[in-house]
Design an enzyme around this catalytic site. Structure first.
Site, short mmCIF file in Angstrom:
data_model
loop_
_atom_site.label_atom_id
_atom_site.label_comp_id
_atom_site.label_asym_id
_atom_site.label_seq_id
_atom_site.Cartn_x
_atom_site.Cartn_y
_atom_site.Cartn_z
N HIS B 135 -10.65 39.32 125.91
CA HIS B 135 -10.16 39.02 127.26
C HIS B 135 -9.12 40.02 127.74
O HIS B 135 -8.21 39.67 128.49
CB HIS B 135 -9.55 37.61 127.28
CG HIS B 135 -10.55 36.50 127.37
ND1 HIS B 135 -11.72 36.47 126.67
CD2 HIS B 135 -10.56 35.36 128.13
CE1 HIS B 135 -12.38 35.36 126.95
NE2 HIS B 135 -11.71 34.67 127.84
N GLY B 186 -15.29 40.44 130.76
CA GLY B 186 -16.03 39.29 130.25
C GLY B 186 -15.56 38.00 130.90
O GLY B 186 -16.32 37.05 131.04
N HIS B 187 -14.32 37.96 131.28
CA HIS B 187 -13.78 36.83 132.05
C HIS B 187 -13.09 37.40 133.28
O HIS B 187 -12.06 38.07 133.18
CB HIS B 187 -12.77 36.04 131.21
CG HIS B 187 -12.40 34.70 131.80
ND1 HIS B 187 -12.08 34.53 133.13
CD2 HIS B 187 -12.32 33.47 131.23
CE1 HIS B 187 -11.80 33.26 133.35
NE2 HIS B 187 -11.94 32.59 132.22
N GLU B 315 -18.63 25.41 128.98
CA GLU B 315 -17.77 25.01 130.11
C GLU B 315 -18.43 25.42 131.42
O GLU B 315 -17.82 26.04 132.29
CB GLU B 315 -16.39 25.68 129.97
CG GLU B 315 -15.77 25.52 128.58
CD GLU B 315 -14.39 26.13 128.43
OE1 GLU B 315 -14.19 27.26 128.87
OE2 GLU B 315 -13.51 25.44 127.89
N GLU B 331 -13.28 20.85 133.97
CA GLU B 331 -12.04 21.44 133.46
C GLU B 331 -10.99 21.57 134.56
O GLU B 331 -11.29 21.95 135.69
CB GLU B 331 -12.36 22.82 132.87
CG GLU B 331 -11.16 23.47 132.22
CD GLU B 331 -11.46 24.89 131.71
OE1 GLU B 331 -12.64 25.22 131.55
OE2 GLU B 331 -10.49 25.62 131.49
N CYS B 411 -5.19 27.04 128.29
CA CYS B 411 -5.28 27.68 129.61
C CYS B 411 -4.82 26.74 130.72
O CYS B 411 -4.22 27.18 131.70
CB CYS B 411 -6.71 28.12 129.88
SG CYS B 411 -7.94 26.83 129.60
N CYS B 412 -5.10 25.44 130.56
CA CYS B 412 -4.89 24.53 131.69
C CYS B 412 -3.42 24.22 132.01
O CYS B 412 -3.03 24.29 133.18
CB CYS B 412 -5.67 23.23 131.48
SG CYS B 412 -7.46 23.48 131.39
#
Lengths: 644, 644
Positions: B135, B186-187, B315, B331, B411-412
């Site tokens: 990432h 990739g993200h 996800e 999510e 992440c959240c």
């Protein structure tokens, strides 16, 4: 080995009707087809490698082991099925094929009796070291069942001698004695097989060995815990998720679990052995344990199709009432295991609910496992399929949207074959004072009853028609009790003997005993009216809320896209709708289908959410027997129909 | 670097009301708490390791990299959140903490600008070699956003200089030129960040670099295909199941996919960049692609709570209408991504449906991600939870039945923090000729509008009450247009200016333009009546069939076990039932709750299946706002209520 006694297989001829058609299909198509599959000769099917593995182990060809560690059992189950076929339908070619493969198996067997091509070919120095994963004892069990069937069908001792040698080794190796391994099978099966072997050979020690395995299971300190430690396996595979040894029913002793738990096929085979042992040894605590689990199995864990095991991960039982339809695992082999268990419970006590459950699972769940052409199979039997979703979502990846020719893990096809090849075991029981009829289907039963040769001619169009005519034909007039199952699904049965109505008040636990001196030509007429029934689930079955299943006689129905178009969830059956049943010869191989005036909900516009309820339009609904679904191409299917 | 322009953050003060409470919670509790979490000082929480990794990379301490390969981004998101806090609430301690960690980050950065502690500490010679999994560019994007926020909040360039150096390196390394890597993230994330950076620095090449990443994405020959081959990765992780590069939106070019596909957070961040680029560059094809995906996102892929991404595996988005409630992934970060995307679509066109979706997702899905105490979080936000099942079934193993203090993959929580710390971005837009109000909440907005200093005092109890009073307070009388969103959920809005009703026929695409010379003290009174609404899903949403969701104003409701007992599925709401809404100060932190006379289905006996329908008993139903669920201990929850 003492001289074995050839307990003749039950003599039942199935000439016409629904089950006879399946029995014939198994004889004429399935058994020959599966022999081809086991020999890797079916184009387009997943490779089996099973016969290959034995040929390599026997030194007949060079090569490496192919497939999963329990591949051998596929052959054993096929041999068992083939023997049942041979018993009623002599066939020189099949007998020669059997002699040939049995000779190969005998060559593959090691001098001390050991037999497992996976271990022999990949890890010969690691016998019995990984009981929790490898399937040595499971495979042994299936070969023992095959050996018994071969002996009973043909009188030949070739395979029986192989499996007695194997069983003797197992008796030497496993136990609580000095130098013995105090473990037990990672996948139960050998226990019930040893009891079968004991019944044929008269060798009580095989029963004792089965009892050891059952009684030792889950004992503290836990054998598998020590084994996993020895193997350096602190982390178990994902199917042990949350449960650890309960996955293979070894978290506690077998008498301590009230609900069926863990891997559902393992659970059923264990219960079969427990019921058999209860019968052989009179162990009341085992019988009580069987009764308890039976009760909870029926009250909390069985789909309306008779399927069991609702979770993919570990092919397991889930919580009480947790019976999702689109994610149902409902393995064909688990249903077969329930049929085996129910049949054994009938041996312990003639109780209609055992036969009801046996019939429900056999006619709905198990039969659904095989296509009408006998060449493709389901491993997993959900009650609701939306093909696009099943192909797309990982949490339904195990749901096949059409039956397939073979599986890499091919436990189910030969298990279905051996079950349908041995229907004679399920139609009736011979008792000390008579005979009991369990499964109604057009057939002729021959049996020695209370010292007399008896023939029962059962004429019926069951399961499409509830009228059953039983012509009793003893060789000489004889006094015995004919016990007739009154199916639990039937609310208003009638029974006549030689035209005279019988008072059903005498019925006990679902069977009507008719004790009299029977004359040749006596006729019993049963009538089990079959109106279409709406079945509702307990409201804690959250995935069937607001829905009804349709059942007629023992058959559970489903909607298919082929008849009703797509989006079956948007169809509703009004509570007031008339349900019409009609036999359609051209439909799904000939079946009674159900039609009704229903309705379809359609969106008023393209909005995903709206204050408006969807519009309702009339729609003719048509339901077909669940066991016959997916014989007309891929499409949606749904058992639980929304009610309005 | 040219002299950067400090675009002041939007000036909005939230003093009282529902969103103000959350904003205050984030300021006073969440941001300090998360700093502790990032420093591994929260007892009982999963270890973060994030600050630790930077300290090790900076040479400030010895140690090894800890955590996942995208751990760095948690810190970047927290810094961004902390900067928003600092902008409105100066705090010497926080500013010092920020200066300290920024100094560490600067020390950790390599001389050429590279910054990624995972690669630096575990595979320093493999920079940019595994774009599809690692990432590096995603982390760069989050640091760029943090650097911009830090500069805008404090005027300090310390972090801005770090991220410009990083962005410059990315511009050198990636592209179609000689010696450049022609790959892309990739993200996705760096694309939208580069555009933010360009807006602050005036450096157009950052926009061009973002455009390169977007335009190159999915181009043939596929970069990832070649990369995976180079890495010897023929078999991809299971979350690429069936989809291969569509999991990361690189199966086709970004203009070619009509539906949102693949990993939902990646999809949203990409769409943000596409919308930003369309605005910056006028690229009509990008705008059209955004519009198409927006349409399908809303019409087929969004839960009634505004959540998106219905499949756990990867996800991801699933098929159209495939919105299971108990297996919803939904999510928190994906919802945040939708809020970001919707806000950018509002910048392209003032259309009510963008604000409606933004509001729905923010107030329901995103807010549900955080507990009322600000210390525990949901990553996954299903619409139906049965705790025993979620703990038992592997196919729901990702569903947490209570919020948790931190996640291994965290992440959240910081994403929720930075979103709620920057609510000022979502309340309004300043336009060339006026100002548009999007989100109604009690607050004071200050802005330069059409050359005049304007203050808008918004007084309301929204979302509990639909009356909104906007006092317009320009420094001098000024002619401009005040555009007021008329929420899509409201069927009968009324608007008065200084007591005089306004004809709403002038409303366009969901906004009412009020063009006039505004005087200090002008008052606009909006009234959005909030009767409780029943919402039904399109009948192809099979998991909401026969059910209704309750909504009042923008808030979606749910049943909780705490109010209604267990087995929420057995409860039904009659179509005729009166729905009563009432504010309860003591309830779930103070909220309007909905009550109704409903019914509970109860089994007549213990039978799993029965011809009888379950008995119906009266039951008082009570629904609470979905975003406030699970603040009273573990229990069942259900958004879609069965209707009778």
């Amino acid at each position: 080995m003492a001289t074995p006694t050839c307990n003749a297989l039950p003599k039942v001829r199935f000439e016409r009707g629904f089950l006879a058609d399946r029995a014939r299909l198994v004889r004429d198509v399935v058994i020959p087809y599966q022999w081809e599959a086991l020999n890797d000769r079916v184009p387009g099917a997943e490779r089996s490698g099973t016969v290959h593995n034995f040929q390599v182990a026997a030194g007949e060809k060079a090569g490496e082991f192919y497939g999963l560690w329990f591949q051998d059992s596929d052959l054993a189950k096929w041999i068992e099925a083939a023997c049942y076929r041979l018993a009623t339908h002599p066939d020189a070619k099949l007998e020669a094929d059997l002699d040939g493969i049995i000779a190969t198996i005998a060559k593959a067997q090691q001098p001390d009796g050991y037999l497992d091509t996976y271990v022999q070919l990949t890890a010969p120095d690691q016998r019995w070291t990984n009981l929790f994963e490898w399937h040595e004892l499971y495979i042994a069990g299936h070969f023992i069942e095959a050996g018994v069937a071969h002996f009973e069908a043909t009188g030949k001792r070739t395979l029986l001698e192989v499996v007695c040698k194997l069983a003797d080794m197992i008796c030497r190796v496993f136990g609580l004695g000095e130098g013995q391994i105090n473990g037990y099978p990672g996948h139960q099966e050998v226990e019930l097989a040893l009891i079968k072997l004991a019944r044929v050979t008269g060798e009580l020690r095989y029963v004792q060995q089965a009892a050891y395995f059952i009684n030792q299971r889950g004992a503290e300190p836990n054998y598998y815990e020590a084994e996993a430690k020895r193997l350096g396996r602190a982390k178990l595979p994902v199917y042990f998720y949350l449960h650890r040894w309960t996955y293979l029913q070894a978290g506690k002793g077998v008498r301590e679990e009230a609900d069926p738990i863990g891997h559902s096929v393992r659970a059923m085979y264990q219960l079969c052995a427990m019921a058999d042992l209860a019968r052989e040894t009179g162990d009341a605590s085992l019988r009580a344990a069987c009764e308890t689990v039976w009760r909870n199995l029926c009250d909390y864990h069985t789909y309306v199709t008779g399927a069991i095991g609702s979770e993919w991960n570990g092919e397991q039982f889930s919580l009480r009432y947790d019976l999702p339809n689109d994610r149902a695992y409902a393995e064909s082999c688990a249903g077969i295991g329930l049929v085996f268990f129910a049949r054994r419970m009938l041996d312990l006590e003639l109780r209609g609910e055992f036969a009801d459950a046996m019939e429900r699972t056999l006619l709905n769940n198990v039969l659904a496992g095989m296509a009408l052409d006998g060449k493709t199979f389901f491993y997993v039997n959900p009650l609701e399929v939306r093909p696009a979703e099943a192909k797309r979502r990982f949490d339904q990846h195990y749901v096949k949207t059409s039956r397939v020719p073979w599986f890499g893990c091919a436990c189910c096809p030969p298990n279905i074959a051996r079950t349908l090849a041995s229907l004679a075991y399920y139609t009736h029981s011979v008792q000390a004072d008579g005979v009991a009829l369990h499964l109604y289907t057009d057939c002729t039963v021959e049996a020695d009853v209370a010292g007399a040769k008896l023939k029962l001619a059962v004429a019926t169009d069951y399961p499409w028609d509830g009228r059953v005519k039983v012509t009793v034909d003893p060789a000489v007039a004889a006094k015995f009790t004919l016990r007739l199952r009154l199916p639990g699904w039937c609310t208003s049965p009638t029974v006549k003997v030689n035209g005279t109505s019988v008072d059903l008040a005498a019925a006990q636990t679902g069977y009507l005993p008719l004790a009299r001196e029977w004359q040749a030509g006596d006729v019993v007429e049963l009538d089990f009216p079959m109106p279409v029934q709406r079945v509702r689930a307990h409201p804690q079955v959250v995935h069937a809320l607001g829905c009804t299943a349709l059942q007629r006689g023992p058959m559970v129905y489903c909607l298919e896209e082929a008849d009703n178009g797509a989006h079956l969830g948007s169809l509703r059956l009004p509570r007031s709708a008339q349900l019409t049943a009609k036999f359609e010869a051209e439909q799904v191989g000939g079946a009674v289908v159900i039609t009704a005036d229903g309705e379809r909900q359609e969106a008023a516009d393209s909005a995903l959410y709206s204050a408006a309820e969807p519009a309702v339009k009339p729609a003719r609904l048509k339901a077909v027997p669940y066991c016959l679904w997916n014989n007309r191409g891929e499409g949606e299917m749904r058992v639980w129909i929304r009610e309005s």
